[in-house]
Design a protein around this motif. Structure first.
Motif, mmCIF file in Angstrom:
data_model
loop_
_atom_site.group_PDB
_atom_site.id
_atom_site.type_symbol
_atom_site.label_atom_id
_atom_site.label_comp_id
_atom_site.label_asym_id
_atom_site.label_seq_id
_atom_site.Cartn_x
_atom_site.Cartn_y
_atom_site.Cartn_z
ATOM 1 N N LEU A 56 -11.159 12.670 56.405
ATOM 2 C CA LEU A 56 -11.170 12.074 57.748
ATOM 3 C C LEU A 56 -11.921 10.743 57.745
ATOM 4 C CD1 LEU A 56 -11.982 15.247 59.901
ATOM 5 C CD2 LEU A 56 -9.745 14.200 59.520
ATOM 6 N N ASP A 57 -13.097 10.744 57.151
ATOM 7 C CA ASP A 57 -13.878 9.510 57.135
ATOM 8 C C ASP A 57 -13.138 8.411 56.381
ATOM 9 O OD1 ASP A 57 -15.758 10.991 58.428
ATOM 10 O OD2 ASP A 57 -17.132 11.143 56.726
ATOM 11 N N ALA A 58 -12.484 8.794 55.288
ATOM 12 C CA ALA A 58 -11.728 7.809 54.508
ATOM 13 C C ALA A 58 -10.589 7.245 55.333
ATOM 14 C CB ALA A 58 -11.192 8.455 53.225
ATOM 15 N N ALA A 59 -9.940 8.098 56.101
ATOM 16 C CA ALA A 59 -8.847 7.639 56.956
ATOM 17 C C ALA A 59 -9.375 6.635 57.985
ATOM 18 C CB ALA A 59 -8.190 8.822 57.656
ATOM 19 N N ALA A 60 -10.531 6.917 58.521
ATOM 20 C CA ALA A 60 -11.106 6.002 59.504
ATOM 21 C C ALA A 60 -11.392 4.647 58.863
ATOM 22 C CB ALA A 60 -12.397 6.603 60.077
ATOM 23 N N ARG A 61 -11.929 4.678 57.676
ATOM 24 C CA ARG A 61 -12.228 3.419 56.992
ATOM 25 C C ARG A 61 -10.949 2.664 56.632
ATOM 26 N NH1 ARG A 61 -17.337 4.923 54.929
ATOM 27 N NH2 ARG A 61 -16.385 6.579 53.717
ATOM 28 N N ALA B 82 -15.128 17.377 64.123
ATOM 29 C CA ALA B 82 -14.054 17.825 63.258
ATOM 30 C C ALA B 82 -14.514 17.833 61.810
ATOM 31 C CB ALA B 82 -12.843 16.920 63.417
ATOM 32 N N PHE B 83 -14.083 18.831 61.091
ATOM 33 C CA PHE B 83 -14.360 18.924 59.661
ATOM 34 C C PHE B 83 -13.016 19.014 58.960
ATOM 35 C CE2 PHE B 83 -18.984 19.633 59.525
ATOM 36 C CZ PHE B 83 -19.226 19.759 60.878
ATOM 37 N N GLY B 84 -12.740 18.060 58.093
ATOM 38 C CA GLY B 84 -11.392 18.021 57.541
ATOM 39 C C GLY B 84 -11.290 17.568 56.106
ATOM 40 N N ALA B 85 -12.298 17.823 55.301
ATOM 41 C CA ALA B 85 -12.214 17.448 53.885
ATOM 42 C C ALA B 85 -10.983 18.105 53.264
ATOM 43 C CB ALA B 85 -13.481 17.867 53.150
#
Lengths: 247, 247
Positions: A56-61, B82-85
DNA sequence: ACAAAAGTGTTGAATCTACACCCATGC
DNA sequence: GCATGGGTGTAGATTCAACACTTTTGT
């Protein structure tokens, strides 16, 4: 209660970004103009679909980079939460994970942008009309602004609105603009300097258009502020994200 | 970077609940024992798949009811995030929306439970071993506990840990247990009573096993506390959910 | 000289902390 | 009486808010 009730709803997940900055003495948000349906031509927060195998964080970046040309590793980026009301996207069931990004006072509109038109707009304008933004992006933006306001109190978030180095006056302007209240320059300066690790003097000065030159500071190692910066009483709002009446 | 990179990843969405209470002088979390693969037999947070046409908050309340027999409308329920790793669920791509629920000191294990075995367990035990809980539920629980600790400072959340009426000593115990620090009973009582709308005297008293009878209070209308309850300096932790170094 | 912004000092009010002390109950 | 927990009073340190006043620049 709707009638459809199969378990395991088929869902698509998007990531949307509320990118905030302070420009021209106002809190502004980066908006794009949607090039496709739905909501074609309407203003919206930048964002897009989550990809296979992508965090998710990677998608945001990634969206940040693709849609704005900004480098995510240099920005503050934090998850705001999930927005998933059934009717929020006419294409079907789409749950979005919203992110709050804070950008320092940037060159201008934004280089290398993917979308038709990306621009900064004062948040009051975006929030004035509930249907100004596509989808439920008005709700997301409101949540983002609330969060930013709150975090200024307890964290060093304000420094990421500033550039590499900044004056006390610039830092204070962030607080004044985001909170919408005037602060006493004298007391503000004293308090910031007294809070361990908030800012460190860079040793240099900046000559202003007028007035005495200001000391330049850079971010200190602290992330949380103790004691917090205060903005007076009230503020209202639910305890952060309460769902039920719980009262 | 993984090689698969189709846009529009096919995703399933679950809702997981970190239900906290204070029991036996300790902060405890409601765990179920998983009856199915994956992680069969392992402890986990209650939760389940989002249904078609169902709002996220509604799903959280439904799971709460189904898996624990608790009535969601009576509990504090707030989204954590959200947790989505990508690898968090061996069945495929599953993004979970985590919720924090706060339960008052409840009868016992939990009536009408759906799952094989639902039980309360002290959070330190659940967090001691990173692989004690299924999936990434350890991460979720840690986030929930951090959030609860933080919210006690700025909100009236502590009162929802208590029953309908409660004594000052009971309210104080919530703070002491959740924060893990002792508080001065005299100053605590004074401060709570001085904070407008935090608690209101019910007019009754409760006779204790020992000592002077205590006044009973019930929740006041306030949701945010100003000034906040303080627990001293430090505490560390990232500014709430920061993703990038941002420094 | 004057305007403007950066800073320092000071003072009264409010708050926190610590603790002495009193109240009401069971044993 | 005495142990136990509920609750009030108060004094010293800390913090906050407001503002007088000084410093350093450009015009």
């Amino acid at each position: 209660m709707s009638s459809a009730r199969r378990a395991h709803a088929a869902v698509k997940v998007t990531v949307d970004l509320a990118i905030l900055t302070v420009r021209e003495g106002r809190l502004q948000v980066l908006l794009i103009e949607r090039g496709n349906e739905p909501f074609r031509g309407r203003a919206a927060l930048p964002g897009g679909f989550l990809r296979d195998g992508e965090d998710l964080d990677a998608a945001a970046r990634r969206e940040l980079r693709e849609e704005t040309g900004l480098d995510g590793s240099a920005l503050h980026l934090a998850q705001l939460g999930a927005f998933g009301a059934p009717g929020r996207d006419p294409r079907g069931r789409v749950v979005t994970i919203a992110y709050l990004a804070i950008a320092p006072h940037l060159p201008v509109p934004v280089p290398g942008s993917d979308a038709s038109g990306a621009r900064w707009e004062p948040v009051e304008a975006s929030l004035a009309d509930p249907d100004r933004l596509a989808f439920d992006h008005g709700d997301i933006l409101r949540t983002a602004v609330d969060r930013a306001r709150r975090e200024l109190e307890y964290t060093t978030l304000a420094t990421v609105f500033c550039g590499e180095t900044f004056t006390m006056g610039e830092l204070r302007e962030i607080y004044e603009v985001v909170w919408g209240v005037p602060l006493d320059p004298r007391n503000f300066s004293r308090k910031v300097k007294k809070t361990e690790g908030f800012v460190i003097p860079s040793g240099e000065q900046r000559v202003q258009e007028t007035g005495r030159p200001a000391t330049l500071y850079r971010r200190g190692p602290a992330t949380t502020l103790y004691p917090p910066m205060l903005r007076g009483a009230d503020q209202g709002g639910e305890p952060v994200g309460a769902v039920s009446p719980a009262r």
